[in-house]
Design an enzyme around this catalytic site. Structure first.
Site, PDB file in Angstrom:
ATOM      1  N   LYS A 103     -67.185  17.626  88.639  1.00 57.69           N
ATOM      2  CA  LYS A 103     -66.096  18.690  88.836  1.00 57.69           C
ATOM      3  C   LYS A 103     -66.474  19.805  87.499  1.00 57.69           C
ATOM      4  CE  LYS A 103     -62.762  19.102  90.777  1.00 57.69           C
ATOM      5  NZ  LYS A 103     -62.289  19.865  92.109  1.00 57.69           N
ATOM      6  N   ASP A 147     -64.924  17.062  95.122  1.00 57.74           N
ATOM      7  CA  ASP A 147     -64.145  17.124  96.354  1.00 57.74           C
ATOM      8  C   ASP A 147     -64.823  17.249  97.496  1.00 57.74           C
ATOM      9  OD1 ASP A 147     -63.986  19.199  94.278  1.00 57.74           O
ATOM     10  OD2 ASP A 147     -62.889  20.394  95.801  1.00 57.74           O
ATOM     11  N   TYR A 177     -61.776   6.354  81.497  1.00 57.93           N
ATOM     12  CA  TYR A 177     -61.595   5.139  81.488  1.00 57.93           C
ATOM     13  C   TYR A 177     -61.862   4.486  80.171  1.00 57.93           C
ATOM     14  CZ  TYR A 177     -61.277   4.790  86.397  1.00 57.93           C
ATOM     15  OH  TYR A 177     -61.107   4.972  87.777  1.00 57.93           O
ATOM     16  N   ASP A 231     -65.327   5.931  90.982  1.00 59.26           N
ATOM     17  CA  ASP A 231     -64.468   4.808  91.403  1.00 59.26           C
ATOM     18  C   ASP A 231     -64.025   5.173  92.747  1.00 59.26           C
ATOM     19  OD1 ASP A 231     -62.923   2.769  91.088  1.00 59.26           O
ATOM     20  OD2 ASP A 231     -61.616   3.264  89.575  1.00 59.26           O
TER      21      ASP A 231
END
Ligand code: NAP
Length: 417
Positions: free
Chosen positions: A227, A281, A160, A305
């Site tokens: 991740k 995840d 972002y 987010d």
């Protein structure tokens, strides 16, 4: 400090920061920004409920003195077309704590999102989103009452950061050439390119804030979400820096999950906050299947987010989810939904997102009893199935009330306590 259009109430006291801690008098001045679209409806309703709760809990002893500040369309009307006046930024810094309704991002004309501008101008690096279930709220979960977590999402870095280069542009071609020729990177011709900066500074200040929150609230764990298995030098680095800041700065009150198993047979020693990490995840699954295992989640921007909206959905959705954006000095609390323009000025929508952002704000300034009174009133009113349209369509036999009508019921319930 003198202002052109902002009026600072004469009777209140500005909140100050002394030795890194908020110094709040019994008569603090808090800033508020109505926002656009449904903003005025929900803000008017919430100001009434907040004031009623303060009066009920503290009588004459304490009172909030509200200072209206301007952003968005209302600001444009007052500041000759300027949606983002400098003096509003000055006033937020001066007042230290403020709360805002949603803001329209004007389409076209090169406008940046006002929310993004606000975060960047004030360096509000942590987006804080509590996710908690209130009895009576419609939820898709079997045991929503097991969810009680707070997400600390890094607000300034990651994909972002705005480092994106459109395919075919000179910048894209230059970067593609550099990556191929200098770094031997391989990717398809004409790919759009983006850069994902994750820094030690940005990661550590976010995780530090999450751990400080866990200490203050005496919570059991802080989970680093990442991740790092795939993106080793960005997300993996976030994980490593998170463990590092915990060990270096909070070694006496934290313990890693590995140490809990290696040295304490899986049972965390009394008074220690467990620092653990989970792949992003898996985190989505775990928050549906075993949410009770998590207290504070520390995430980078993109993961946070997704995760915050997903978790908000499991306890009632964006009509109710509160939030705040914080730096180490300034905190701006906000409704997390948008301006819902089709409902503007209809006195129809649910004010609870802003209402509970206010609860966060009162907790932030140490007026915990105010939030408790509001939460108790909310559970009583919603428990009686008196709700705004969004909940009414999910609850059989509900009584639908307007935004102001919902506030009236809350105030009655507060005054009955
Ligand atoms: P939105 O304003 O959040 O509205 C989307 C839908 O969410 C609404 O149509 C409504 O659903 C539901 N909703 C939102 N607020 C609600 C409330 N208080 N009570 C009950 N239901 C509520 O999203 P959007 O339509 O995508 O965005 C509109 C504008 O808001 C855009 O200009 C966007 O830039 C801005 N925005 C601002 C912020 C912010 O200031 N923080 C955040 C997001 C978007 P139903 O139609 O199903 O009733």
């Amino acid at each position: 400090m003198s202002y052109q259009h902002v009026t600072i109430p004469e009777q209140g006291d500005k909140i100050r920061i002394v030795d890194g801690k908020l110094k709040v008098s019994d008569q603090p001045i808090l800033g508020y920004i109505e926002g656009d679209g449904i903003g005025p409806d929900i803000t008017t309703a919430c100001l009434r409920v907040w004031d009623a709760a303060v009066a009920k809990v503290y009588g004459d002893k304490r009172k909030v003195h509200w200072a209206e500040l301007y952003l968005g369309e209302k600001a444009a009307g007052i500041y000759a077309g300027n949606y983002f006046p400098d003096e509003t930024m000055d006033a937020i810094k001066d007042l230290v704590v403020a709360i805002k309704g949603p803001l329209t991002t004007p389409i076209g004309g090169g406008f940046r999102s006002l929310n993004v501008s606000l975060r960047q101008t004030l360096d509000l690096f942590a987006c804080v989103r509590p996710v908690k279930y209130y009895a009576g709220v419609p939820s898709p979960m079997k045991k929503p009452e097991e969810i009680d977590a707070v997400i600390f999402r890094e607000n300034t870095e990651d994909v972002y950061a705005g480092l994106e280069y459109q395919t075919g542009t000179p910048e894209n071609l230059k970067l593609a050439k550099f990556l191929r020729e200098e770094l031997h990177a391989e990717f398809f011709e004409g790919a759009g390119l983006g850069v994902k900066p994750i820094s030690e500074f940005g990661s550590k200040r976010l995780v530090r804030k999450a751990i400080e929150y866990a200490i203050e609230k005496q919570l059991g764990s802080v989970t680093l979400v990442h991740k790092g298995n795939i993106m080793k030098y960005t997300e993996g680095a976030f994980r490593a820096w998170g463990y590092e800041v915990a060990a270096q700065e909070f070694g006496d009150v934290t313990i890693t999950e590995d140490e809990v198993w290696e040295k304490h047979d899986g049972k965390p020693p009394q008074g220690r906050i467990v620092i653990k990490d989970r792949i992003a995840d898996i985190m989505f699954q775990l928050m549906q299947l075993r949410p009770a295992e998590f207290d504070v989640l520390a995430t980078m921007n993109l993961n946070g987010d997704y995760l915050s909206d997903s978790l908000a959905a499991s306890v009632g959705g964006i009509g109710i989810a509160p939030g705040a954006n914080m730096s180490d000095e300034v905190a701006v609390f906000e409704a997390t939904h948008g301006t819902a323009p089709k409902y503007a000025n209809q006195n129809k929508v649910n004010p609870s997102s802003l209402l509970f952002s206010g609860v966060m704000m009162f907790d932030h300034i140490g007026w915990f009893e105010v939030g408790k009174a509001i939460e108790k009133a909310f559970e009583s009113v919603v428990g009686n199935k008196v709700v705004t349209y969004d909940f009414a369509r999910q609850i059989d036999g509900a009584t639908e009330v307007s935004t102001s009508g919902f506030a009236d019921h809350l105030i009655e319930a507060i005054n009955r306590q």
